[in-house]
Design an enzyme around this catalytic site. Structure first.
Site, mmCIF file in Angstrom:
data_model
loop_
_atom_site.group_PDB
_atom_site.id
_atom_site.type_symbol
_atom_site.label_atom_id
_atom_site.label_comp_id
_atom_site.label_asym_id
_atom_site.label_seq_id
_atom_site.Cartn_x
_atom_site.Cartn_y
_atom_site.Cartn_z
ATOM 1 N N CYS A 1 -4.662 -8.419 20.605
ATOM 2 C CA CYS A 1 -3.517 -7.541 20.314
ATOM 3 C C CYS A 1 -4.018 -6.113 20.110
ATOM 4 C CB CYS A 1 -2.831 -8.044 19.044
ATOM 5 S SG CYS A 1 -1.664 -6.864 18.336
ATOM 6 N N HIS B 1 0.855 -1.194 0.000
ATOM 7 C CA HIS B 1 0.000 0.000 0.000
ATOM 8 C C HIS B 1 0.889 1.242 0.000
ATOM 9 C CE1 HIS B 1 0.853 0.453 4.249
ATOM 10 N NE2 HIS B 1 0.196 -0.633 4.600
ATOM 11 N N HIS C 1 -3.773 -5.336 16.183
ATOM 12 C CA HIS C 1 -4.622 -6.075 15.238
ATOM 13 C C HIS C 1 -6.050 -6.328 15.739
ATOM 14 C CE1 HIS C 1 -0.645 -7.107 13.511
ATOM 15 N NE2 HIS C 1 -1.311 -7.126 12.385
ATOM 16 N N CYS D 1 1.558 -9.851 14.309
ATOM 17 C CA CYS D 1 2.806 -9.103 14.549
ATOM 18 C C CYS D 1 4.023 -10.021 14.536
ATOM 19 C CB CYS D 1 2.784 -8.415 15.920
ATOM 20 S SG CYS D 1 1.580 -7.101 16.084
ATOM 21 N N HIS E 1 3.970 1.458 2.322
ATOM 22 C CA HIS E 1 5.198 0.784 1.886
ATOM 23 C C HIS E 1 5.909 1.645 0.834
ATOM 24 C CE1 HIS E 1 2.479 -2.754 2.874
ATOM 25 N NE2 HIS E 1 3.490 -2.936 3.689
ATOM 26 N N LYS F 1 -4.891 -3.092 5.571
ATOM 27 C CA LYS F 1 -5.732 -3.818 4.621
ATOM 28 C C LYS F 1 -7.028 -4.266 5.294
ATOM 29 C CE LYS F 1 -4.291 -4.044 0.454
ATOM 30 N NZ LYS F 1 -4.624 -2.718 0.020
ATOM 31 N N CYS G 1 1.056 -12.804 19.198
ATOM 32 C CA CYS G 1 0.212 -12.319 18.108
ATOM 33 C C CYS G 1 0.816 -12.805 16.802
ATOM 34 C CB CYS G 1 0.121 -10.791 18.120
ATOM 35 S SG CYS G 1 -0.690 -10.157 16.638
ATOM 36 N N LYS H 1 -4.619 4.907 10.703
ATOM 37 C CA LYS H 1 -3.422 4.287 10.123
ATOM 38 C C LYS H 1 -3.883 3.304 9.049
ATOM 39 C CE LYS H 1 0.671 1.621 11.234
ATOM 40 N NZ LYS H 1 0.675 0.230 10.939
#
Length: 521
Positions: free
Chosen positions: A155, A21, A158, A133, A24, A308, A130, A305
């Site tokens: 988490c 995305h 997530h 992560c 990155h 996806k 997790c 933030k």
């Protein structure tokens, strides 16, 4: 032509289980712009990027897609991650994949070295993990689940349930490095930048370090522990080592000595791995710590933030298909203070494209080249006597180069672009004030007209050089239009502000708009 000064810079290696995305893309173009600047300054530059391909999350994703882990990562990398580099015009020197033999063999060698030096021991472990992560969670990172996950521990990043793992693992004696790390941060205040990131790491380390579990024995998708093949090396230890394995750690001492140590640019969510665990591992192996770690902020879309799972991820080509790669690079590197969070919106991108690129830089280039074509038959005229206003342009040009270079040294690409943009704005103003179209009507003003257009063209030469690390495509087109026989990439960037490098008598060539108008749907 290199100065002998080494500049080795890395992106994080990306986890390819998802498509890239714009976050990155942001990290990658920032590192690429820094590398391009240093390369063009004559520094011995090496830029590394790559993919992190082991771990439980990858194994599960492969199984869910009916593929072996290797088939799955091969597909992801070739279909999504290599094309990203082309989409964004990234000139990386190397791309490392953690499934490559060159990486796996050198990781084993490094882990064996710290084992032999007494920094690894066997122990038992029980903790909440997790998978998203790939990390065991501390209390501050665990919250109570809501909705379908009510009654479970989840988490904080997530919002997915954690798994209780009980394993016999190997541990790295991270706790032994607390004082040495604090000493490093004190002696090298810019080891971690920006200051907000540094302060967070210092307080984390001061609160005490626990030993780190560095192996897993419940699955086999990873690099085996050299002295115990029933274990694989924890994915983060494997991943961090890419920065050393890619430049020949353990097998090519000459190459390693030439490039190491590195600067690492990372998102702030993986800062602790890079600023705490990684230097401690290197200290344990007797290898120099990195030159520095720079943590940039998050890209926020609609205040959140990007992710996806929350459908806030935007693919880079959604932007480049409309605006082009240069606009992508320029927007993210100039609109966000590097090191802080930044918000992305289509409206802001569109407005800046129009005002700064099309009407600002693009229009300046088009009209200057067109007027040399119209009034001097396409030949750059010699300047006559310089006025005070002409000399001011020369000073702004010199200042742009030195201020931008100093900003790049601080990793503040946004400040470097700001410094160069002062010249864009000043040249536009200069043309408006001097009205070459009016001077052209008066033969007595012929010498003055030549001076004004030489000044604009020489300013453009400096802009082409100074902006080439940020916008390689548009600056190359401009360079060709200016007709300079030497290659743009060979122009020493730190000397770009020295006046008078464009030779009068050079033939300019026609220039199509650098930033064509974009029709908004």
């Amino acid at each position: 032509m290199t100065s002998g000064r080494s500049f080795y810079i890395t992106t994080p290696i990306y986890y390819p289980s998802d498509v890239p995305h714009i976050g990155h893309g942001y990290t990658t173009v920032a590192v690429d712009a820094l590398a391009r600047w240093h390369r063009q300054a004559g520094d011995d530059t090496w830029m590394l990027t790559g993919t992190d391909e082991h771990g439980q999350k990858m194994m599960r994703a492969a199984a869910a897609n009916g593929a072996t882990p290797q088939e799955w990562v091969d597909r992801l990398v070739s279909e999504s991650w290599f094309p990203l580099l082309e989409t964004l015009d990234v000139a990386n020197d190397d791309f490392i994949r953690t499934t490559q033999p060159r990486h796996e063999e050198r990781v084993k060698e490094f882990v064996q070295a710290i084992y032999d030096r007494g920094y690894i021991y066997a122990g038992e472990f029980e903790a909440l993990y997790c998978v998203g992560c790939e990390e065991f969670k501390t209390e501050s990172e665990i919250v109570d689940g809501e909705g379908p996950f009510e009654g479970l521990k989840v988490c904080v990043i997530h919002s997915k349930p954690l798994e209780l793992l009980q394993e016999k693992n190997y541990f790295f004696k991270l706790s032994e490095f607390q004082d040495r790390l604090l000493e490093l941060y004190a002696e090298q205040p810019d080891f971690i930048r920006p200051d907000s990131a540094r302060n967070e790491v210092v307080s984390f380390v001061k609160s005490g370090l626990k030993d780190l579990s560095i192996s897993r024995s419940t699955f086999d998708w990873g690099i085996t522990v050299p002295w115990d093949e029933s274990h694989v090396i924890y994915v983060w230890v494997d991943a961090l080592l890419n920065y050393a394995t890619a430049i020949g750690y353990g097998t090519d001492p000459e190459q390693f000595a030439r490039h190491w140590p590195a600067y690492h640019v990372v998102g702030k969510d993986i800062l602790r791995f890079h600023a705490v665990i990684w230097p401690a591992m290197l200290m344990a192996a007797g290898v120099d710590v990195p030159k520095g770690v720079f943590a940039h902020g998050w890209l926020l879309v609609g205040g959140e933030k990007m992710s996806k799972s929350k459908l806030t991820g935007i693919a880079p080509n959604e932007i480049t298909d409309v605006f082009g790669s240069d606009a992508y690079r320029y927007y993210f590197l100039s609109a966000i203070a590097f090191g802080q969070d930044g918000s992305f919106s289509w409206e802001d991108l569109s407005a800046r494209y129009q005002a700064e690129l099309a009407n600002g830089f693009g229009n300046l280039a088009s009209r200057t080249v067109a007027m040399i074509g119209r009034y001097f038959e396409g030949i750059v005229p010699p300047p006559g006597e310089y006025t005070e206003r002409d000399v001011r342009v020369q000073k702004i040009t010199a200042d742009a180069a030195t201020t931008a270079d100093a900003a790049i040294e601080r990793f503040r690409i946004d400040e470097a672009i700001d410094a160069v943009w002062k010249l864009v704005d000043d040249l536009n103003q200069y043309i408006t004030e001097n009205e070459p179209w009016a001077l052209a009507k008066d033969d007595a003003q012929r010498v003055r007209l030549g001076t004004v257009l030489y000044t604009a063209a020489e300013g453009l030469r400096a802009l082409a050089v100074l902006l080439s690390p940020v916008m390689p495509v548009a600056t190359q087109k401009l360079w060709e239009a200016l007709g300079v026989p030497a290659r743009l990439v060979d122009q020493p960037i730190r000397r770009a502000g020295e006046w008078g490098q464009l030779a009068p008598g050079t033939s300019v060539n026609g220039l199509a708009p650098l930033f064509p108008r974009v029709e908004q749907a």
